[in-house]
Design an enzyme around this catalytic site. Structure first.
Site, PDB file in Angstrom:
ATOM      1  N   ASN A   9       0.750  -1.187  -0.125  1.00 57.25           N
ATOM      2  CA  ASN A   9       0.078  -0.017   0.026  1.00 57.25           C
ATOM      3  C   ASN A   9       1.053   1.064   0.014  1.00 57.25           C
ATOM      4  O   ASN A   9       1.384   1.592   1.156  1.00 57.25           O
ATOM      5  CB  ASN A   9      -0.822   0.082   1.285  1.00 57.25           C
ATOM      6  N   LYS A  11       0.050   4.345  -0.126  1.00 59.25           N
ATOM      7  CA  LYS A  11      -0.655   5.582   0.460  1.00 59.25           C
ATOM      8  C   LYS A  11      -0.522   6.599  -0.626  1.00 59.25           C
ATOM      9  O   LYS A  11      -0.187   6.569  -1.892  1.00 59.25           O
ATOM     10  CB  LYS A  11      -0.163   5.949   1.601  1.00 59.25           C
ATOM     11  N   HIS A  95      -9.486   1.017   5.330  1.00 64.94           N
ATOM     12  CA  HIS A  95      -8.096   1.394   5.744  1.00 64.94           C
ATOM     13  C   HIS A  95      -8.224   2.064   7.266  1.00 64.94           C
ATOM     14  O   HIS A  95      -9.043   3.171   7.069  1.00 64.94           O
ATOM     15  CB  HIS A  95      -6.910   1.911   4.776  1.00 64.94           C
ATOM     16  N   GLU A  97      -6.465   4.755   8.139  1.00 64.98           N
ATOM     17  CA  GLU A  97      -6.346   6.093   7.583  1.00 64.98           C
ATOM     18  C   GLU A  97      -7.654   6.558   7.066  1.00 64.98           C
ATOM     19  O   GLU A  97      -8.301   7.771   7.307  1.00 64.98           O
ATOM     20  CB  GLU A  97      -5.240   6.271   6.843  1.00 64.98           C
ATOM     21  N   GLU A 165      -4.962  -4.946  10.854  1.00 64.65           N
ATOM     22  CA  GLU A 165      -3.835  -3.920  11.046  1.00 64.65           C
ATOM     23  C   GLU A 165      -4.314  -3.038  12.356  1.00 64.65           C
ATOM     24  O   GLU A 165      -5.209  -2.057  12.552  1.00 64.65           O
ATOM     25  CB  GLU A 165      -3.981  -3.019   9.900  1.00 64.65           C
ATOM     26  N   GLY A 171       2.915   2.344  10.451  1.00 68.29           N
ATOM     27  CA  GLY A 171       3.765   3.422  10.449  1.00 68.29           C
ATOM     28  C   GLY A 171       4.331   3.918  11.714  1.00 68.29           C
ATOM     29  O   GLY A 171       5.032   4.917  11.498  1.00 68.29           O
ATOM     30  N   SER A 211       3.809  -2.186  10.424  1.00 65.51           N
ATOM     31  CA  SER A 211       5.478  -2.138  10.248  1.00 65.51           C
ATOM     32  C   SER A 211       5.984  -3.412   9.748  1.00 65.51           C
ATOM     33  O   SER A 211       6.822  -3.814  10.364  1.00 65.51           O
ATOM     34  CB  SER A 211       5.702  -1.640  11.713  1.00 65.51           C
TER      35      SER A 211
HETATM   36  C1  PEP Z   1      -0.371   0.167   6.026  1.00 61.18           C
HETATM   37  O1  PEP Z   1      -0.362   1.135   5.118  1.00 61.18           O
HETATM   38  O2  PEP Z   1      -1.491  -0.642   5.749  1.00 61.18           O
HETATM   39  C2  PEP Z   1       0.621  -0.139   6.954  1.00 61.18           C
HETATM   40  C3  PEP Z   1       0.469  -1.086   7.546  1.00 61.18           C
HETATM   41  O3  PEP Z   1       1.578   0.819   6.926  1.00 61.18           O
HETATM   42  P1  PEP Z   1       3.086   0.243   7.588  1.00 61.18           P
HETATM   43  O4  PEP Z   1       3.594  -0.857   6.908  1.00 61.18           O
HETATM   44  O5  PEP Z   1       3.902   1.457   7.260  1.00 61.18           O
HETATM   45  O6  PEP Z   1       3.064   0.388   9.031  1.00 61.18           O
END
Ligand code: PEP
Length: 249
Positions: A9, A11, A95, A97, A165, A171, A211
């Site tokens: 992803n 983003k 997601h 976000e 998640e 992040g 992460s």
């Molecule tokens: C994500 O964008 O879904 C995500 C898990 O980001 P990151 O791997 O940067 O934590």
């Protein structure tokens, strides 16, 4: 057996030219990978140019969001028809976000999920708890209702993917331990079994996101109910994402 799915992803990162450069190098680097599925979700502006590079390769294309209507007066939105036309076969929905920055509700996400499946797009429905929800012991309640409400009305013969998640791990560099993630994945599979029956529940891929990096992917992928990864930051560089795709080797 569930075939692992490794999804990136991006983003709100990468211009069209940066996306094209990544895509050209990446398809070459993963061309011999057959035992796992690979998905990249660039920003909307890069979908079509990247689809021309992924076409005929083993890398699938997905979007990061969509609106549920096919067309009309919805300024700033993108429809499932447009995503299909641009070469997408997957779409990330719900997601964290989208939920927490843009205020998307389970009800809206459910409309998007239903629209995606009815247009032949595979939704990747994201669920996950905030840090305070985990600390208050509400993790299972939160992810359980996100799952149930997000999938309301979806039939058992539709293809969909779930991504767990934990918001506190996205992040932040803080990964859930494999055991902690597995506990939630097992719960989600049980919940899927209640909703759709055990045969369907056994076939649904549940990805972990938060992460994920080359250094921690092997431990996560060794868990019974972790069927892949949704990767943000570490999917932006060809080298690290190729390492993640090749987990366990
Ligand atoms: C994500 O964008 O879904 C995500 C898990 O980001 P990151 O791997 O940067 O934590």
């Amino acid at each position: 057996m569930r075939k692992p799915l490794i999804a990136g992803n991006w983003k709100m990162n990468k211009t069209v030219s940066e996306s094209i450069e990544f895509a050209r190098d990446f398809v070459k680097a993963v061309s011999n990978v057959t035992d796992r599925d690979i998905l990249i979700c660039p920003p909307f502006t890069s979908l079509y140019p990247v689809s021309e590079i992924f076409n005929g390769t083993n890398v699938r294309l997905g979007a990061q969001n969509m609106y549920f209507e096919e067309k009309g007066a919805f300024t700033g939105e993108i429809s499932p028809l447009m995503l299909k036309d641009a070469g997408c076969s997957f779409v990330i929905l719900g997601h964290s976000e989208r939920r927490h920055i843009f205020g998307e509700s389970n009800e809206l996400i459910n409309k998007k999920v239903l629209s995606a499946v009815s247009h032949g797009l595979v939704p990747v429905l994201c669920v996950g708890e905030l840090l305070e929800e985990r600390e208050e012991g509400k993790t299972f309640d939160v992810v359980g209702s996100q799952l149930e409400e997000g999938l309301k009305g979806v039939s058992a013969d539709s293809e969909f993917v779930i991504a767990y998640e934990p918001v506190w791990a996205i992040g932040t560099g803080k990964t859930a331990t494999p055991e902690l993630a597995e506990e939630v994945h097992r719960f989600l599979r049980e919940k899927l079994s209640e909703l759709f029956g055990s045969k369907k529940a056994e076939s649904v891929r549940i990805l972990y996101g938060g992460s994920v990096k080359p250094e921690n992917v092997d431990g996560l992928m060794a868990m019974n109910n972790i069927d892949g990864a949704l990767v943000g930051g570490a999917s932006l560089k060809v080298e690290s994402f190729v390492k993640i795709v090749n987990f366990g080797r």
